[in-house]
Design an enzyme around this catalytic site. Structure first.
Site, PDB file in Angstrom:
ATOM      1  N   ALA A 163       0.867  -1.181   0.000  1.00 40.56           N
ATOM      2  CA  ALA A 163       0.000   0.000   0.000  1.00 40.56           C
ATOM      3  C   ALA A 163       0.904   1.231   0.000  1.00 40.56           C
ATOM      4  CB  ALA A 163      -0.884  -0.011   1.231  1.00 40.56           C
ATOM      5  N   GLY A 215       0.665  -5.105   0.762  1.00 42.19           N
ATOM      6  CA  GLY A 215      -0.523  -5.207  -0.094  1.00 42.19           C
ATOM      7  C   GLY A 215      -0.248  -5.913  -1.404  1.00 42.19           C
TER       8      GLY A 215
HETATM    9  N1  COA Z   1       4.606   3.182  -0.611  1.00 41.14           N
HETATM   10  C1  COA Z   1       5.009   4.350  -1.142  1.00 41.14           C
HETATM   11  N2  COA Z   1       6.139   4.502  -1.842  1.00 41.14           N
HETATM   12  C2  COA Z   1       6.893   3.408  -2.019  1.00 41.14           C
HETATM   13  C3  COA Z   1       6.550   2.156  -1.491  1.00 41.14           C
HETATM   14  C4  COA Z   1       5.343   2.065  -0.770  1.00 41.14           C
HETATM   15  N3  COA Z   1       4.888   0.903  -0.250  1.00 41.14           N
HETATM   16  N4  COA Z   1       7.512   1.263  -1.813  1.00 41.14           N
HETATM   17  C5  COA Z   1       8.430   1.931  -2.535  1.00 41.14           C
HETATM   18  N5  COA Z   1       8.062   3.230  -2.659  1.00 41.14           N
HETATM   19  C6  COA Z   1       8.783   4.310  -3.349  1.00 41.14           C
HETATM   20  C7  COA Z   1       9.993   4.809  -2.566  1.00 41.14           C
HETATM   21  O1  COA Z   1       9.583   5.745  -1.592  1.00 41.14           O
HETATM   22  C8  COA Z   1      10.811   5.408  -3.671  1.00 41.14           C
HETATM   23  O2  COA Z   1      10.257   6.670  -4.011  1.00 41.14           O
HETATM   24  P1  COA Z   1      11.225   7.953  -4.264  1.00 41.14           P
HETATM   25  O3  COA Z   1      12.092   7.530  -5.424  1.00 41.14           O
HETATM   26  O4  COA Z   1      10.283   9.052  -4.597  1.00 41.14           O
HETATM   27  O5  COA Z   1      11.994   8.131  -3.007  1.00 41.14           O
HETATM   28  C9  COA Z   1      10.557   4.477  -4.840  1.00 41.14           C
HETATM   29  O6  COA Z   1       9.331   3.814  -4.550  1.00 41.14           O
HETATM   30  C10 COA Z   1      11.636   3.440  -5.041  1.00 41.14           C
HETATM   31  O7  COA Z   1      11.784   2.723  -3.833  1.00 41.14           O
HETATM   32  P2  COA Z   1      13.200   2.550  -3.069  1.00 41.14           P
HETATM   33  O8  COA Z   1      12.897   2.296  -1.633  1.00 41.14           O
HETATM   34  O9  COA Z   1      14.112   3.685  -3.398  1.00 41.14           O
HETATM   35  O10 COA Z   1      13.736   1.236  -3.778  1.00 41.14           O
HETATM   36  P3  COA Z   1      14.753   0.151  -3.176  1.00 41.14           P
HETATM   37  O11 COA Z   1      15.126  -0.728  -4.294  1.00 41.14           O
HETATM   38  O12 COA Z   1      15.837   0.844  -2.423  1.00 41.14           O
HETATM   39  O13 COA Z   1      13.898  -0.672  -2.091  1.00 41.14           O
HETATM   40  C11 COA Z   1      11.965  -1.875  -1.294  1.00 41.14           C
HETATM   41  C12 COA Z   1      12.843  -1.486  -2.509  1.00 41.14           C
HETATM   42  C13 COA Z   1      10.739  -2.600  -1.820  1.00 41.14           C
HETATM   43  C14 COA Z   1      12.739  -2.821  -0.360  1.00 41.14           C
HETATM   44  C15 COA Z   1      11.548  -0.611  -0.521  1.00 41.14           C
HETATM   45  O14 COA Z   1      11.001   0.330  -1.460  1.00 41.14           O
HETATM   46  C16 COA Z   1      10.519  -0.830   0.530  1.00 41.14           C
HETATM   47  O15 COA Z   1      10.829  -1.328   1.600  1.00 41.14           O
HETATM   48  N6  COA Z   1       9.237  -0.443   0.286  1.00 41.14           N
HETATM   49  C17 COA Z   1       8.184  -0.509   1.239  1.00 41.14           C
HETATM   50  C18 COA Z   1       7.679  -1.940   1.392  1.00 41.14           C
HETATM   51  C19 COA Z   1       6.596  -1.994   2.455  1.00 41.14           C
HETATM   52  O16 COA Z   1       6.816  -1.730   3.617  1.00 41.14           O
HETATM   53  N7  COA Z   1       5.371  -2.351   2.033  1.00 41.14           N
HETATM   54  C20 COA Z   1       4.243  -2.484   2.897  1.00 41.14           C
HETATM   55  C21 COA Z   1       3.505  -1.208   2.979  1.00 41.14           C
HETATM   56  S1  COA Z   1       2.124  -1.363   4.098  1.00 41.14           S
END
Ligand code: COA
Length: 258
Positions: A65, A111
């Site tokens: 999400a 999600g």
């Molecule tokens: N919600 C909003 N934005 C998200 C997102 C989420 N669930 N997951 C990734 N993004 C965004 C990041 O904020 C980033 O945006 P920006 O470039 O404007 O800063 C972009 O997507 C790329 O993500 P980034 O974190 O830089 O990539 P990464 O390769 O370093 O890491 C993940 C990948 C998936 C490990 C990491 O993005 C992450 O942990 N995401 C959240 C996962 C999560 O907790 N999901 C459950 C939500 S309830």
């Protein structure tokens, strides 16, 4: 017509790609609204016989999400977010009379993992990663993850994933019984389409009744009674008469979906 989805229909398969690759296809309010409309279209459009849900880009299916929508919510709004999503998207996917398969092409987190689990089954690419990392954010899953994951992988594996927030690989997810097949990223859509072409050659009403029975799984007599009722209903269909007649006449059946 959609701003966060790409939709393409070929061979009666509707391919729904969530298209916010710059945010790893995170599910914001617009994605939820548009997914709801796209699933409605799968239900009602007679040219669509099955669907694939996947993510745009090479890196992510859905990374959860959209966390940027969370900070301003209070408890009632949090409940509403979960209820709306569950009713508008996740339950509708699970209960779709037409098969909906997840083609998981990268991160399926939070999600995203829940979205894949709501689909009727999952094919994944080798780079896919699954997890429920909500505890890192002081949250728990709200789109059915605690329930569907427990049902699919069992209590202990679900518990570990849910309370550690750890990610698992596609191969591990297959060992857990979450994923049916792991292929290369290049092959993923093709292999998913291939299984749907096989499914689409079968009797559509029988498919929808099988989906209903699996969704109504119950180890008590209720589950068996439900199956008896659905089995009986098949005898009211032209497809059952055609399927049985075609077998006896040693020819291919031509199902009409009636
Ligand atoms: N919600 C909003 N934005 C998200 C997102 C989420 N669930 N997951 C990734 N993004 C965004 C990041 O904020 C980033 O945006 P920006 O470039 O404007 O800063 C972009 O997507 C790329 O993500 P980034 O974190 O830089 O990539 P990464 O390769 O370093 O890491 C993940 C990948 C998936 C490990 C990491 O993005 C992450 O942990 N995401 C959240 C996962 C999560 O907790 N999901 C459950 C939500 S309830």
């Amino acid at each position: 017509m959609y701003t966060t989805l790409l939709i393409q229909t070929e061979n009666n398969i509707c391919i729904i790609s969530i298209n916010r690759p710059e945010k790893l296809n995170a599910l914001n309010k617009t994605v939820i609204n548009e997914l709801s409309a796209a699933i409605d279209e799968v239900y009602i459009n007679g040219d669509i016989r099955s669907a694939i849900i996947t993510g745009a880009g090479q890196k992510s299916f859905v990374a959860g999400a959209d966390i940027s929508e969370f900070l301003q919510l209070d408890s009632a709004q949090g409940e509403e977010l979960a209820r709306r999503g569950q009713q508008m998207v996740f339950a509708k996917i699970e209960n779709s009379p037409k098969p909906i398969v997840a083609a998981v092409n990268g991160f399926a987190l939070g999600g995203g993992c829940e979205l894949a689990l709501a689909c009727h089954f999952i094919y994944a690419s080798e780079n896919a990663k699954f997890g429920q990392p909500e505890v890192n954010l002081g949250l728990i899953p709200g789109y059915g993850g605690t329930q569907r994951l427990t049902q699919v992988v069992g209590r202990n594996k679900a518990m570990e994933l849910l309370i550690s927030g750890n990610m698992i690989t596609a191969k591990e997810a297959m060992e857990y019984g979450m994923v049916n097949k792991v292929v290369t990223q290049e092959e993923l859509l093709q292999k998913t389409k291939e299984i749907l072409m096989i499914i689409q050659s079968k009797a559509p009403l029988a498919i929808s009744k099988a989906i209903e029975c699996v969704n109504n799984f119950d180890h008590t007599q209720r589950g068996y009674d439900f199956e008896i009722k659905k089995f009986g209903e098949c005898f009211n269909t032209d497809d059952m008469k055609e399927g049985a007649a075609a077998f006896l006449e040693k020819r291919k059946p031509g199902f009409s979906g009636r």
